[in-house]
Enzyme design. Sequence first.
Site, PDB file in Angstrom:
ATOM      1  N   CYS A 157     -18.689 -11.830   4.180  1.00 60.70           N
ATOM      2  CA  CYS A 157     -18.267 -12.739   3.101  1.00 60.70           C
ATOM      3  C   CYS A 157     -18.082 -14.143   3.659  1.00 60.70           C
ATOM      4  N   CYS A 194     -18.244  -5.435   3.861  1.00 61.71           N
ATOM      5  CA  CYS A 194     -18.244  -6.334   2.691  1.00 61.71           C
ATOM      6  C   CYS A 194     -17.367  -7.546   2.943  1.00 61.71           C
ATOM      7  N   CYS A 200     -21.719  -9.338  -0.374  1.00 63.70           N
ATOM      8  CA  CYS A 200     -21.029  -8.056  -0.169  1.00 63.70           C
ATOM      9  C   CYS A 200     -21.814  -6.907  -0.805  1.00 63.70           C
ATOM     10  N   ASP A 235       0.827  -1.208   0.000  1.00 67.26           N
ATOM     11  CA  ASP A 235       0.000   0.000   0.000  1.00 67.26           C
ATOM     12  C   ASP A 235       0.862   1.259   0.000  1.00 67.26           C
ATOM     13  N   CYS A 262     -23.499  -3.864   1.781  1.00 65.56           N
ATOM     14  CA  CYS A 262     -22.760  -2.588   1.803  1.00 65.56           C
ATOM     15  C   CYS A 262     -23.710  -1.455   2.225  1.00 65.56           C
ATOM     16  N   CYS A 308     -17.927   4.790  -0.782  1.00 62.40           N
ATOM     17  CA  CYS A 308     -17.376   3.810   0.178  1.00 62.40           C
ATOM     18  C   CYS A 308     -17.022   4.509   1.502  1.00 62.40           C
ATOM     19  N   CYS A 311     -14.344   0.758   7.112  1.00 63.14           N
ATOM     20  CA  CYS A 311     -15.504  -0.131   7.154  1.00 63.14           C
ATOM     21  C   CYS A 311     -15.032  -1.487   6.639  1.00 63.14           C
ATOM     22  N   CYS A 329     -16.430 -16.904  -6.245  1.00 67.30           N
ATOM     23  CA  CYS A 329     -17.567 -16.185  -5.659  1.00 67.30           C
ATOM     24  C   CYS A 329     -18.881 -16.854  -6.048  1.00 67.30           C
TER      25      CYS A 329
HETATM   26  C1  B12 Z   1      -7.652   3.220  -3.977  1.00 66.09           C
HETATM   27  C2  B12 Z   1      -7.791   2.166  -2.887  1.00 66.09           C
HETATM   28  C3  B12 Z   1      -8.984   2.158  -2.155  1.00 66.09           C
HETATM   29  C4  B12 Z   1     -10.168   3.053  -2.524  1.00 66.09           C
HETATM   30  C5  B12 Z   1     -10.911   2.454  -3.740  1.00 66.09           C
HETATM   31  C6  B12 Z   1     -11.122   0.944  -3.598  1.00 66.09           C
HETATM   32  C7  B12 Z   1     -11.712   0.258  -4.810  1.00 66.09           C
HETATM   33  N1  B12 Z   1     -12.191  -0.948  -4.580  1.00 66.09           N
HETATM   34  O1  B12 Z   1     -11.744   0.792  -5.895  1.00 66.09           O
HETATM   35  C8  B12 Z   1     -10.966   3.067  -1.189  1.00 66.09           C
HETATM   36  C9  B12 Z   1     -10.501   4.261  -0.338  1.00 66.09           C
HETATM   37  C10 B12 Z   1     -12.474   3.138  -1.317  1.00 66.09           C
HETATM   38  C11 B12 Z   1     -10.452   1.788  -0.538  1.00 66.09           C
HETATM   39  C12 B12 Z   1     -11.154   1.118   0.449  1.00 66.09           C
HETATM   40  C13 B12 Z   1     -10.710  -0.047   1.061  1.00 66.09           C
HETATM   41  N2  B12 Z   1      -9.489  -0.611   0.911  1.00 66.09           N
HETATM   42 CO1  B12 Z   1      -8.200  -0.033  -0.392  1.00 66.09          CO
HETATM   43  N3  B12 Z   1      -6.855   0.339  -1.656  1.00 66.09           N
HETATM   44  C14 B12 Z   1      -6.764   1.220  -2.622  1.00 66.09           C
HETATM   45  C15 B12 Z   1      -5.394   1.100  -3.296  1.00 66.09           C
HETATM   46  C16 B12 Z   1      -4.479   2.185  -2.680  1.00 66.09           C
HETATM   47  C17 B12 Z   1      -5.382   1.219  -4.806  1.00 66.09           C
HETATM   48  C18 B12 Z   1      -6.393   0.358  -5.545  1.00 66.09           C
HETATM   49  C19 B12 Z   1      -6.545   0.897  -6.939  1.00 66.09           C
HETATM   50  O2  B12 Z   1      -7.426   1.683  -7.208  1.00 66.09           O
HETATM   51  N4  B12 Z   1      -5.638   0.562  -7.810  1.00 66.09           N
HETATM   52  C20 B12 Z   1      -5.640   1.105  -9.174  1.00 66.09           C
HETATM   53  C21 B12 Z   1      -6.610   0.299 -10.047  1.00 66.09           C
HETATM   54  C22 B12 Z   1      -6.509   0.798 -11.505  1.00 66.09           C
HETATM   55  O3  B12 Z   1      -6.179  -1.045  -9.983  1.00 66.09           O
HETATM   56  P1  B12 Z   1      -7.188  -2.238  -9.809  1.00 66.09           P
HETATM   57  O4  B12 Z   1      -8.354  -1.815  -8.971  1.00 66.09           O
HETATM   58  O5  B12 Z   1      -6.401  -3.431  -9.314  1.00 66.09           O
HETATM   59  O6  B12 Z   1      -7.633  -2.477 -11.285  1.00 66.09           O
HETATM   60  C23 B12 Z   1      -6.882  -3.323 -12.155  1.00 66.09           C
HETATM   61  C24 B12 Z   1      -7.708  -4.488 -12.618  1.00 66.09           C
HETATM   62  O7  B12 Z   1      -8.797  -4.752 -11.802  1.00 66.09           O
HETATM   63  C25 B12 Z   1      -8.086  -4.160 -13.984  1.00 66.09           C
HETATM   64  N5  B12 Z   1      -9.368  -3.460 -14.144  1.00 66.09           N
HETATM   65  C26 B12 Z   1     -10.047  -2.699 -13.262  1.00 66.09           C
HETATM   66  N6  B12 Z   1     -11.122  -2.197 -13.848  1.00 66.09           N
HETATM   67  C27 B12 Z   1     -11.136  -2.671 -15.114  1.00 66.09           C
HETATM   68  C28 B12 Z   1     -12.017  -2.457 -16.155  1.00 66.09           C
HETATM   69  C29 B12 Z   1     -11.757  -3.063 -17.375  1.00 66.09           C
HETATM   70  C30 B12 Z   1     -12.718  -2.804 -18.477  1.00 66.09           C
HETATM   71  C31 B12 Z   1     -10.624  -3.902 -17.558  1.00 66.09           C
HETATM   72  C32 B12 Z   1     -10.351  -4.548 -18.853  1.00 66.09           C
HETATM   73  C33 B12 Z   1      -9.738  -4.087 -16.502  1.00 66.09           C
HETATM   74  C34 B12 Z   1     -10.016  -3.481 -15.307  1.00 66.09           C
HETATM   75  O8  B12 Z   1      -7.079  -3.298 -14.462  1.00 66.09           O
HETATM   76  C35 B12 Z   1      -6.561  -2.539 -13.399  1.00 66.09           C
HETATM   77  C36 B12 Z   1      -5.071  -2.336 -13.599  1.00 66.09           C
HETATM   78  O9  B12 Z   1      -4.348  -3.544 -13.453  1.00 66.09           O
HETATM   79  C37 B12 Z   1      -4.961  -0.363  -2.866  1.00 66.09           C
HETATM   80  C38 B12 Z   1      -3.453  -0.582  -2.719  1.00 66.09           C
HETATM   81  C39 B12 Z   1      -2.814  -0.837  -4.076  1.00 66.09           C
HETATM   82  N7  B12 Z   1      -1.722  -0.182  -4.321  1.00 66.09           N
HETATM   83  O10 B12 Z   1      -3.336  -1.620  -4.861  1.00 66.09           O
HETATM   84  C40 B12 Z   1      -5.714  -0.536  -1.520  1.00 66.09           C
HETATM   85  C41 B12 Z   1      -6.226  -1.921  -1.155  1.00 66.09           C
HETATM   86  C42 B12 Z   1      -6.961  -2.510  -2.334  1.00 66.09           C
HETATM   87  N8  B12 Z   1      -7.203  -1.603  -0.104  1.00 66.09           N
HETATM   88  C43 B12 Z   1      -7.238  -2.455   0.864  1.00 66.09           C
HETATM   89  C44 B12 Z   1      -8.171  -2.408   1.940  1.00 66.09           C
HETATM   90  C45 B12 Z   1      -7.881  -3.336   3.122  1.00 66.09           C
HETATM   91  C46 B12 Z   1      -9.293  -1.566   1.893  1.00 66.09           C
HETATM   92  C47 B12 Z   1     -10.487  -1.531   2.878  1.00 66.09           C
HETATM   93  C48 B12 Z   1     -10.943  -2.885   3.404  1.00 66.09           C
HETATM   94  C49 B12 Z   1     -10.065  -0.601   4.063  1.00 66.09           C
HETATM   95  C50 B12 Z   1     -11.067  -0.469   5.210  1.00 66.09           C
HETATM   96  N9  B12 Z   1     -11.124  -1.410   6.149  1.00 66.09           N
HETATM   97  O11 B12 Z   1     -11.758   0.513   5.297  1.00 66.09           O
HETATM   98  C51 B12 Z   1     -11.579  -0.833   2.021  1.00 66.09           C
HETATM   99  C52 B12 Z   1     -12.422  -1.856   1.219  1.00 66.09           C
HETATM  100  C53 B12 Z   1     -13.346  -1.258   0.201  1.00 66.09           C
HETATM  101  C54 B12 Z   1     -13.528  -2.121  -1.025  1.00 66.09           C
HETATM  102  N10 B12 Z   1     -14.572  -2.954  -1.063  1.00 66.09           N
HETATM  103  O12 B12 Z   1     -12.730  -2.025  -1.974  1.00 66.09           O
HETATM  104  C55 B12 Z   1      -6.216  -3.573   0.675  1.00 66.09           C
HETATM  105  C56 B12 Z   1      -6.950  -4.844   0.211  1.00 66.09           C
HETATM  106  C57 B12 Z   1      -6.494  -6.136   0.881  1.00 66.09           C
HETATM  107  C58 B12 Z   1      -7.109  -7.321   0.163  1.00 66.09           C
HETATM  108  N11 B12 Z   1      -7.234  -8.442   0.846  1.00 66.09           N
HETATM  109  O13 B12 Z   1      -7.427  -7.232  -0.989  1.00 66.09           O
HETATM  110  C59 B12 Z   1      -5.262  -2.941  -0.429  1.00 66.09           C
HETATM  111  C60 B12 Z   1      -4.659  -3.952  -1.400  1.00 66.09           C
HETATM  112  C61 B12 Z   1      -4.118  -2.215   0.335  1.00 66.09           C
HETATM  113  C62 B12 Z   1      -3.187  -3.163   1.086  1.00 66.09           C
HETATM  114  N12 B12 Z   1      -2.059  -3.579   0.519  1.00 66.09           N
HETATM  115  O14 B12 Z   1      -3.469  -3.512   2.211  1.00 66.09           O
HETATM  116  N13 B12 Z   1      -9.274   1.393  -1.063  1.00 66.09           N
HETATM  117  S1  SF4 Z   2     -19.350 -11.874  -0.229  1.00 63.37           S
HETATM  118 FE1  SF4 Z   2     -17.366 -12.828  -0.735  1.00 63.37          FE
HETATM  119  S2  SF4 Z   2     -17.867 -14.695  -1.873  1.00 63.37           S
HETATM  120 FE2  SF4 Z   2     -19.706 -13.407  -1.827  1.00 63.37          FE
HETATM  121  S3  SF4 Z   2     -19.591 -12.240  -3.748  1.00 63.37           S
HETATM  122 FE3  SF4 Z   2     -18.674 -10.991  -2.172  1.00 63.37          FE
HETATM  123  S4  SF4 Z   2     -16.496 -11.452  -2.294  1.00 63.37           S
HETATM  124 FE4  SF4 Z   2     -17.547 -13.085  -3.395  1.00 63.37          FE
HETATM  125  S1  SF4 Z   3     -15.867  -1.039   2.896  1.00 58.02           S
HETATM  126 FE1  SF4 Z   3     -18.013  -0.763   3.586  1.00 58.02          FE
HETATM  127  S2  SF4 Z   3     -18.777   0.979   2.381  1.00 58.02           S
HETATM  128 FE2  SF4 Z   3     -16.872   0.264   1.366  1.00 58.02          FE
HETATM  129  S3  SF4 Z   3     -17.566  -1.181  -0.194  1.00 58.02           S
HETATM  130 FE3  SF4 Z   3     -17.157  -2.394   1.665  1.00 58.02          FE
HETATM  131  S4  SF4 Z   3     -19.136  -2.491   2.750  1.00 58.02           S
HETATM  132 FE4  SF4 Z   3     -19.278  -0.851   1.230  1.00 58.02          FE
END
Ligand code: B12
Ligand code: SF4
Ligand code: SF4
Length: 249
Positions: free
Chosen positions: A148, A144, A94, A34, A98, A114, A141, A88
């Site tokens: 799960c 989600c 999830c 991260d 949410c 979120c 939060c 899944c």
């Molecule tokens: C921005 C971010 C957030 C944002 C946006 C999250 C989101 N889901 O979009 C916010 C602030 C909301 C957030 C919240 C949380 N986050 Co966060 N977050 C990040 C962060 C810094 C970057 C993710 C990101 O946007 N990457 C850039 C995008 C472009 O990459 P991507 O999503 O992987 O997309 C790729 C593919 O999916 C694909 N793709 C995506 N869309 C599309 C569409 C098409 C058409 C195609 C072809 C491909 C494609 O291409 C992309 C490039 O490879 C990462 C750390 C990291 N460096 O990865 C942590 C990370 C994902 N977060 C983490 C955590 C723990 C959380 C929370 C649980 C924190 C909390 N307790 O409150 C919540 C969970 C919310 C949720 N359900 O996602 C952990 C996840 C751990 C895990 N087991 O996965 C991470 C990995 C950080 C870490 N190392 O601990 N987060």
């Molecule tokens: S709650 Fe867990 S198993 Fe169910 S859809 Fe979400 S990520 Fe997948």
């Molecule tokens: S972290 Fe909470 S608000 Fe964000 S996507 Fe998950 S359930 Fe929704």
Amino acid sequence: MGRDYHKVLRNRLQRLAEKLEEVVGAYGYRVFTDSAPLAEVSLAAQAGLGWRGKHTLLLNREGGSLFFPGEILTDLPLPADEADSGHCGRCTRCLDVCPTGAIVEPYTVDARRCISYLTIELKSAIPEALRPLIGNRVYGCDDCQLYCPWNRFAVPAQEADFAVRHGLDNLSLVELFGWSEVQFQQRMAGSAIYRIGYHKWLSNPAVGLGNAPTSAEVVSALRQRLEMTEPMVAEVVRWALRQHGVTES
Ligand code: B12
Ligand code: SF4
Ligand code: SF4
């Protein structure tokens, strides 16, 4: 709530990389968790560490999703693992649980909705329309993940660095909201929460108190903060008081 867990994890990875160096000799590497613009979930899924769940986080069969991925990027010529295809199935829990409807479709989170973004990253006040949906969540939060099925057997980490400090798992919103800036700094030193700053910190429990059942204690705690001149806190406190029918301020 423990120390800044990403820093803790990065230090562990650094030590692991150094140990590898003792075995294989000098090699190029850099550790991450991260800490840099790296698509961690995508990379981990492609590396066979699990799959991207519909909540967009990384899941695996053994650990569920309640872990933090960390990476050592290296120039070592390692064999490639196979990506996991995902498990899944038809589950949508999830999306269903949410609180703010932030998972707008499977595998897509609208970060602007979120609670993690709203309570941690957003520097300004949480938009009014979303405040009633936040409930009593003050920092991030996990709903989600908590609902799960793959996390059903998750157990608390044994790491001392992740242990609860200052009884933070057992404090009321009124107590948190009553902290002075010095108390906030002392209790949150070394924690990721410190980075959001005192005013954002205060505005989060203020939203929670706005959502709480009306009581003399809640109204009095909010009234005591009417003296706050910082615009974000002042606005949220007035909003919270209005939820309890108090409009005189
Ligand atoms: C921005 C971010 C957030 C944002 C946006 C999250 C989101 N889901 O979009 C916010 C602030 C909301 C957030 C919240 C949380 N986050 Co966060 N977050 C990040 C962060 C810094 C970057 C993710 C990101 O946007 N990457 C850039 C995008 C472009 O990459 P991507 O999503 O992987 O997309 C790729 C593919 O999916 C694909 N793709 C995506 N869309 C599309 C569409 C098409 C058409 C195609 C072809 C491909 C494609 O291409 C992309 C490039 O490879 C990462 C750390 C990291 N460096 O990865 C942590 C990370 C994902 N977060 C983490 C955590 C723990 C959380 C929370 C649980 C924190 C909390 N307790 O409150 C919540 C969970 C919310 C949720 N359900 O996602 C952990 C996840 C751990 C895990 N087991 O996965 C991470 C990995 C950080 C870490 N190392 O601990 N987060
Ligand atoms: S709650 Fe867990 S198993 Fe169910 S859809 Fe979400 S990520 Fe997948
Ligand atoms: S972290 Fe909470 S608000 Fe964000 S996507 Fe998950 S359930 Fe929704």
